[in-house]
Design an enzyme around this catalytic site. Structure first.
Site, PDB file in Angstrom:
ATOM      1  N   SER A   9       0.854  -1.190   0.000  1.00 36.69           N
ATOM      2  CA  SER A   9       0.000   0.000   0.000  1.00 36.69           C
ATOM      3  C   SER A   9       0.889   1.238   0.000  1.00 36.69           C
ATOM      4  O   SER A   9       1.696   1.412   0.920  1.00 36.69           O
ATOM      5  CB  SER A   9      -0.871   0.017   1.257  1.00 36.69           C
ATOM      6  OG  SER A   9      -1.294   1.349   1.516  1.00 36.69           O
ATOM      7  N   HIS A  34      -1.326  -1.350  -4.171  1.00 41.26           N
ATOM      8  CA  HIS A  34      -2.589  -1.015  -3.483  1.00 41.26           C
ATOM      9  C   HIS A  34      -2.660   0.497  -3.313  1.00 41.26           C
ATOM     10  O   HIS A  34      -1.775   1.102  -2.701  1.00 41.26           O
ATOM     11  CB  HIS A  34      -2.631  -1.718  -2.124  1.00 41.26           C
ATOM     12  CG  HIS A  34      -3.896  -1.523  -1.344  1.00 41.26           C
ATOM     13  ND1 HIS A  34      -5.021  -2.289  -1.529  1.00 41.26           N
ATOM     14  CD2 HIS A  34      -4.201  -0.651  -0.356  1.00 41.26           C
ATOM     15  CE1 HIS A  34      -5.961  -1.913  -0.695  1.00 41.26           C
ATOM     16  NE2 HIS A  34      -5.497  -0.918   0.045  1.00 41.26           N
ATOM     17  N   ASP A  36      -4.790   3.542  -1.770  1.00 42.34           N
ATOM     18  CA  ASP A  36      -5.837   3.917  -0.803  1.00 42.34           C
ATOM     19  C   ASP A  36      -6.422   5.267  -1.174  1.00 42.34           C
ATOM     20  O   ASP A  36      -5.753   6.288  -1.067  1.00 42.34           O
ATOM     21  CB  ASP A  36      -5.234   3.977   0.610  1.00 42.34           C
ATOM     22  CG  ASP A  36      -4.954   2.585   1.130  1.00 42.34           C
ATOM     23  OD1 ASP A  36      -3.823   2.323   1.564  1.00 42.34           O
ATOM     24  OD2 ASP A  36      -5.880   1.751   1.063  1.00 42.34           O
ATOM     25  N   MET A  38      -8.964   8.124  -0.361  1.00 44.72           N
ATOM     26  CA  MET A  38      -9.697   8.618   0.810  1.00 44.72           C
ATOM     27  C   MET A  38     -10.205  10.035   0.542  1.00 44.72           C
ATOM     28  O   MET A  38      -9.472  10.859  -0.022  1.00 44.72           O
ATOM     29  CB  MET A  38      -8.779   8.633   2.031  1.00 44.72           C
ATOM     30  CG  MET A  38      -8.209   7.279   2.376  1.00 44.72           C
ATOM     31  SD  MET A  38      -7.151   7.380   3.839  1.00 44.72           S
ATOM     32  CE  MET A  38      -6.446   5.736   3.856  1.00 44.72           C
ATOM     33  N   HIS A  67      -8.586   0.891  -3.514  1.00 44.81           N
ATOM     34  CA  HIS A  67      -9.421   0.711  -2.326  1.00 44.81           C
ATOM     35  C   HIS A  67     -10.146   2.025  -2.089  1.00 44.81           C
ATOM     36  O   HIS A  67      -9.559   2.986  -1.605  1.00 44.81           O
ATOM     37  CB  HIS A  67      -8.505   0.332  -1.150  1.00 44.81           C
ATOM     38  CG  HIS A  67      -9.212   0.205   0.146  1.00 44.81           C
ATOM     39  ND1 HIS A  67      -8.528   0.094   1.331  1.00 44.81           N
ATOM     40  CD2 HIS A  67     -10.525   0.166   0.475  1.00 44.81           C
ATOM     41  CE1 HIS A  67      -9.390  -0.008   2.328  1.00 44.81           C
ATOM     42  NE2 HIS A  67     -10.608   0.037   1.831  1.00 44.81           N
ATOM     43  N   MET A  69     -12.158   4.346  -0.202  1.00 51.08           N
ATOM     44  CA  MET A  69     -12.707   4.719   1.098  1.00 51.08           C
ATOM     45  C   MET A  69     -13.334   6.108   0.944  1.00 51.08           C
ATOM     46  O   MET A  69     -12.832   7.123   1.451  1.00 51.08           O
ATOM     47  CB  MET A  69     -11.586   4.722   2.154  1.00 51.08           C
ATOM     48  CG  MET A  69     -11.081   3.336   2.492  1.00 51.08           C
ATOM     49  SD  MET A  69      -9.532   3.330   3.378  1.00 51.08           S
ATOM     50  CE  MET A  69      -8.390   3.392   1.998  1.00 51.08           C
ATOM     51  N   MET A 138     -10.909  -5.582   6.468  1.00 51.00           N
ATOM     52  CA  MET A 138     -10.143  -4.521   7.102  1.00 51.00           C
ATOM     53  C   MET A 138      -9.705  -5.001   8.486  1.00 51.00           C
ATOM     54  O   MET A 138     -10.554  -5.324   9.329  1.00 51.00           O
ATOM     55  CB  MET A 138     -10.973  -3.252   7.228  1.00 51.00           C
ATOM     56  CG  MET A 138     -11.210  -2.508   5.916  1.00 51.00           C
ATOM     57  SD  MET A 138      -9.706  -2.103   5.026  1.00 51.00           S
ATOM     58  CE  MET A 138      -8.907  -0.989   6.189  1.00 51.00           C
ATOM     59  N   ASP A 176      -6.076  -6.116   5.083  1.00 51.27           N
ATOM     60  CA  ASP A 176      -5.547  -4.766   4.912  1.00 51.27           C
ATOM     61  C   ASP A 176      -5.483  -4.034   6.250  1.00 51.27           C
ATOM     62  O   ASP A 176      -6.505  -3.712   6.842  1.00 51.27           O
ATOM     63  CB  ASP A 176      -6.473  -4.009   3.957  1.00 51.27           C
ATOM     64  CG  ASP A 176      -5.966  -2.637   3.606  1.00 51.27           C
ATOM     65  OD1 ASP A 176      -6.622  -1.952   2.815  1.00 51.27           O
ATOM     66  OD2 ASP A 176      -4.916  -2.241   4.139  1.00 51.27           O
TER      67      ASP A 176
HETATM   68  C1  DX5 Z   1      -5.909   2.003   5.849  1.00 47.77           C
HETATM   69  C2  DX5 Z   1      -5.548   1.494   4.467  1.00 47.77           C
HETATM   70  C3  DX5 Z   1      -4.477   0.441   4.477  1.00 47.77           C
HETATM   71  C4  DX5 Z   1      -3.202   0.916   5.115  1.00 47.77           C
HETATM   72  C5  DX5 Z   1      -2.329  -0.280   5.419  1.00 47.77           C
HETATM   73  O1  DX5 Z   1      -7.135   2.663   5.770  1.00 47.77           O
HETATM   74  O2  DX5 Z   1      -6.676   0.924   3.850  1.00 47.77           O
HETATM   75  O3  DX5 Z   1      -4.195   0.038   3.133  1.00 47.77           O
HETATM   76  O4  DX5 Z   1      -2.527   1.777   4.253  1.00 47.77           O
HETATM   77  O5  DX5 Z   1      -1.181   0.208   5.983  1.00 47.77           O
HETATM   78  P1  DX5 Z   1      -0.432  -0.539   7.169  1.00 47.77           P
HETATM   79  O6  DX5 Z   1       0.107  -1.808   6.544  1.00 47.77           O
HETATM   80  O7  DX5 Z   1       0.637   0.468   7.508  1.00 47.77           O
HETATM   81  O8  DX5 Z   1      -1.393  -0.792   8.254  1.00 47.77           O
HETATM   82 ZN    ZN Z   2      -6.312  -0.086   1.822  1.00 46.01          ZN
END
Ligand code: DX5
Ligand code: ZN
Length: 219
Positions: A9, A34, A36, A38, A67, A69, A138, A176
């Site tokens: 990620s 990956h 993220d 947001m 992903h 969010m 999650m 994740d």
């Molecule tokens: C959190 C993200 C994850 C996060 C994972 O909301 O969806 O992908 O980046 O990072 P680590 O491995 O640092 O927990």
């Molecule tokens: Zn993620």
């Protein structure tokens, strides 16, 4: 046995040198990238949109796992897929018409994923298990990297693995959040196929070596 996919990620990568950071995990054998996404609404953090994903697309040949969010993800499915996302995962908690959304992702040519927050039970997905390509468990509350792994996630992964075996479903199980050297084996043994790892790779002093180490733990 289904593949064991390593999906670093980039949330905690050095965004000032993103192409180079992606190169480091590629050299270490990463399978996916990956991303993220947001919006500061669904989660209390803001990252980036289709514009940056398009730039990431240009800097790697690896599958991009987006992903989402974000609130109302249906409004941006086409943009993310046109920007180059190969997997698009929406949150069960945020989508009113989940069957329609997953179907639309597949019609647009991507693999359709759905994510469950730690408080959301597997039973909420019962009617879409035959349709979905990936289920993201999650193992932290979404929004930030570097959080502590939530142990109850392992039982959820095992439950999804049993349901898949009993019904011959095709979905991948992804985890994740908070994945490290200390728990990845247990998560893998529970039936997980795709492993999202942020801090444990990008905060390591040798990103490529950390990636190799995780690949070895999954082999
Ligand atoms: C959190 C993200 C994850 C996060 C994972 O909301 O969806 O992908 O980046 O990072 P680590 O491995 O640092 O927990
Ligand atoms: Zn993620």
């Amino acid at each position: 046995m289904k593949d064991k996919i390593l999906a670093p990620s980039i949330l905690t990568a050095d965004f000032g040198n993103l192409a180079q950071q992606i190169r480091y995990v590629e050299l270490g054998g990463a399978n996916w990238i990956h991303c993220d996404i947001m919006d500061g609404q669904f989660v209390p953090n803001i990252t980036f949109g289709p514009f940056v994903l398009k730039a990431i697309r240009k800097s790697t040949k690896l599958p991009i796992d987006a992903h989402l969010m974000i609130k109302s993800p249906d409004n941006l499915l086409e943009e993310f897929i046109n920007a180059g996302a190969n997997y698009v995962t929406v949150h069960q908690e945020e989508v009113v018409h989940l069957h329609r959304t997953l179907t639309k992702i597949k019609e647009l040519g991507a693999k359709a994923g759905v994510a469950l927050n730690p408080a959301t039970p597997v039973s909420t997905l019962k009617e879409v298990l035959p349709l979905v390509d990936m289920i993201l468990v999650m193992s932290v509350n979404p929004g930030f990297g570097g959080q502590k792994f939530i142990e109850s996630s392992i039982a959820k992964i095992a439950e999804l693995d049993s349901l898949r075996a009993e019904n011959n479903y095709h979905y991948l199980i992804q985890v994740d959040g908070g994945i490290g050297m200390d728990n990845i084996k247990r998560v893998s043994e529970a039936g997980c196929n795709s492993f999202v790892i942020g801090n444990s790779i990008f905060k390591h002093d040798n990103i490529t070596a950390a990636t190799v180490e995780f690949k070895n733990l999954l082999s």
